[in-house]
Design a protein around this motif. Sequence first.
Motif, PDB file in Angstrom:
ATOM      1  N   TRP A 127      78.879  15.522  52.561  1.00 50.20           N
ATOM      2  CA  TRP A 127      77.882  16.315  53.275  1.00 50.20           C
ATOM      3  C   TRP A 127      78.515  16.908  54.527  1.00 50.20           C
ATOM      4  O   TRP A 127      79.270  16.236  55.241  1.00 50.20           O
ATOM      5  CB  TRP A 127      76.688  15.454  53.666  1.00 50.20           C
ATOM      6  CG  TRP A 127      75.893  14.959  52.509  1.00 50.20           C
ATOM      7  CD1 TRP A 127      76.052  13.773  51.842  1.00 50.20           C
ATOM      8  CD2 TRP A 127      74.809  15.627  51.870  1.00 50.20           C
ATOM      9  NE1 TRP A 127      75.144  13.682  50.828  1.00 50.20           N
ATOM     10  CE2 TRP A 127      74.359  14.804  50.828  1.00 50.20           C
ATOM     11  CE3 TRP A 127      74.162  16.858  52.085  1.00 50.20           C
ATOM     12  CZ2 TRP A 127      73.295  15.154  49.997  1.00 50.20           C
ATOM     13  CZ3 TRP A 127      73.113  17.202  51.263  1.00 50.20           C
ATOM     14  CH2 TRP A 127      72.688  16.365  50.227  1.00 50.20           C
ATOM     15  N   TRP A 184      73.290  11.315  47.495  1.00 51.06           N
ATOM     16  CA  TRP A 184      72.228  11.228  48.503  1.00 51.06           C
ATOM     17  C   TRP A 184      72.833  11.046  49.896  1.00 51.06           C
ATOM     18  O   TRP A 184      73.971  10.577  50.050  1.00 51.06           O
ATOM     19  CB  TRP A 184      71.316  10.036  48.222  1.00 51.06           C
ATOM     20  CG  TRP A 184      70.580  10.116  46.948  1.00 51.06           C
ATOM     21  CD1 TRP A 184      69.372  10.716  46.722  1.00 51.06           C
ATOM     22  CD2 TRP A 184      70.971   9.558  45.694  1.00 51.06           C
ATOM     23  NE1 TRP A 184      68.993  10.573  45.411  1.00 51.06           N
ATOM     24  CE2 TRP A 184      69.965   9.860  44.761  1.00 51.06           C
ATOM     25  CE3 TRP A 184      72.082   8.850  45.260  1.00 51.06           C
ATOM     26  CZ2 TRP A 184      70.034   9.471  43.420  1.00 51.06           C
ATOM     27  CZ3 TRP A 184      72.160   8.466  43.935  1.00 51.06           C
ATOM     28  CH2 TRP A 184      71.149   8.779  43.032  1.00 51.06           C
ATOM     29  N   SER A 241      82.783  13.778  46.802  1.00 52.03           N
ATOM     30  CA  SER A 241      81.675  14.582  47.303  1.00 52.03           C
ATOM     31  C   SER A 241      81.354  14.219  48.747  1.00 52.03           C
ATOM     32  O   SER A 241      81.755  13.162  49.245  1.00 52.03           O
ATOM     33  CB  SER A 241      80.447  14.400  46.419  1.00 52.03           C
ATOM     34  OG  SER A 241      80.078  13.036  46.335  1.00 52.03           O
ATOM     35  N   ARG A 271      76.034   7.803  45.751  1.00 53.02           N
ATOM     36  CA  ARG A 271      76.024   8.682  44.585  1.00 53.02           C
ATOM     37  C   ARG A 271      75.831   7.869  43.318  1.00 53.02           C
ATOM     38  O   ARG A 271      76.099   6.658  43.288  1.00 53.02           O
ATOM     39  CB  ARG A 271      77.318   9.494  44.489  1.00 53.02           C
ATOM     40  CG  ARG A 271      78.574   8.655  44.308  1.00 53.02           C
ATOM     41  CD  ARG A 271      79.824   9.531  44.374  1.00 53.02           C
ATOM     42  NE  ARG A 271      80.019  10.286  43.129  1.00 53.02           N
ATOM     43  CZ  ARG A 271      80.842  11.337  43.020  1.00 53.02           C
ATOM     44  NH1 ARG A 271      81.512  11.761  44.084  1.00 53.02           N
ATOM     45  NH2 ARG A 271      80.983  11.944  41.854  1.00 53.02           N
ATOM     46  N   THR A 286      74.150  12.885  40.808  1.00 57.01           N
ATOM     47  CA  THR A 286      73.407  13.061  42.051  1.00 57.01           C
ATOM     48  C   THR A 286      74.067  12.295  43.193  1.00 57.01           C
ATOM     49  O   THR A 286      74.620  11.208  42.993  1.00 57.01           O
ATOM     50  CB  THR A 286      71.962  12.581  41.884  1.00 57.01           C
ATOM     51  OG1 THR A 286      71.340  13.306  40.822  1.00 57.01           O
ATOM     52  CG2 THR A 286      71.152  12.800  43.158  1.00 57.01           C
ATOM     53  N   GLU A 346      70.661  21.111  46.884  1.00 56.34           N
ATOM     54  CA  GLU A 346      70.173  20.133  47.853  1.00 56.34           C
ATOM     55  C   GLU A 346      68.651  20.164  47.924  1.00 56.34           C
ATOM     56  O   GLU A 346      68.030  21.208  47.701  1.00 56.34           O
ATOM     57  CB  GLU A 346      70.724  20.412  49.256  1.00 56.34           C
ATOM     58  CG  GLU A 346      72.219  20.417  49.392  1.00 56.34           C
ATOM     59  CD  GLU A 346      72.818  21.814  49.308  1.00 56.34           C
ATOM     60  OE1 GLU A 346      73.907  22.028  49.873  1.00 56.34           O
ATOM     61  OE2 GLU A 346      72.185  22.686  48.684  1.00 56.34           O
ATOM     62  N   LEU A 388      75.259  23.150  42.848  1.00 54.98           N
ATOM     63  CA  LEU A 388      74.924  22.013  43.698  1.00 54.98           C
ATOM     64  C   LEU A 388      73.624  22.380  44.404  1.00 54.98           C
ATOM     65  O   LEU A 388      73.582  23.360  45.146  1.00 54.98           O
ATOM     66  CB  LEU A 388      76.030  21.754  44.725  1.00 54.98           C
ATOM     67  CG  LEU A 388      77.422  21.463  44.180  1.00 54.98           C
ATOM     68  CD1 LEU A 388      78.434  21.413  45.321  1.00 54.98           C
ATOM     69  CD2 LEU A 388      77.440  20.156  43.400  1.00 54.98           C
ATOM     70  N   CYS A 392      71.435  15.734  46.407  1.00 56.23           N
ATOM     71  CA  CYS A 392      72.251  16.834  45.906  1.00 56.23           C
ATOM     72  C   CYS A 392      72.414  16.628  44.403  1.00 56.23           C
ATOM     73  O   CYS A 392      73.021  15.641  43.970  1.00 56.23           O
ATOM     74  CB  CYS A 392      73.604  16.858  46.582  1.00 56.23           C
ATOM     75  SG  CYS A 392      74.765  18.062  45.879  1.00 56.23           S
ATOM     76  N   CYS A 408      75.739  20.198  50.740  1.00 55.60           N
ATOM     77  CA  CYS A 408      76.410  19.334  49.778  1.00 55.60           C
ATOM     78  C   CYS A 408      77.740  19.990  49.410  1.00 55.60           C
ATOM     79  O   CYS A 408      77.811  21.232  49.290  1.00 55.60           O
ATOM     80  CB  CYS A 408      75.505  19.203  48.562  1.00 55.60           C
ATOM     81  SG  CYS A 408      76.215  18.413  47.131  1.00 55.60           S
TER      82      CYS A 408
END
Length: 123
Positions: A36, A80, A34, A72, A78, A6, A4, A22, A96
Motif C-alpha cells: 500500500w 487488506w 504487494s 493477504r 485479496t 481498492e 487492482l 484490494c 494498492c
Amino acid sequence: QVQLVESGGGLVQAGGSLSLSCAASRLTFSRFGSGWFRQAPGKEREFVAAITRTGSSSVYADAVKGRFTISRDNAKNTMWLQMNSLKPEDTAVYYCAVRYDNRPTTKYEVDYWGQGTQVTVSS
C-alpha cells in the motif's frame, strides 16, 4: 490487463479505524509481492506497508508502525490494510500496488497500481 481494485475508504474521526481491501485479477497474485502507498494533496506518493508473496513477512513505514496491519489471502486474490488509531495526517488517497516476485517498498518498484481509494480522517 491487470486489475487492482481498492475499496473500504471513507471518512472517519481521529482515533477511529478503517479496513481497506484490494482485489486483484488477471494476474497470478501469488507470484507478486504487494503493498500500500498513499498520496496526500500536494505531496509525493509514499510507501505505507508491503508484504511478501506468501504473506510471511511484512514491512511498514515508521509513520504507521504499530497502528496499521497488512495482510493477504492468495486463495482470494485479496490484500487488506487494517488501519487503527487513525490520525488526521493519515488523510490521503491510498493505492494498492504489486511487484513481481518481491514486495514493493518504493513507488519505482511497482509494476501495477490500483485506482486509489480516499481516506479522510477528521480531527
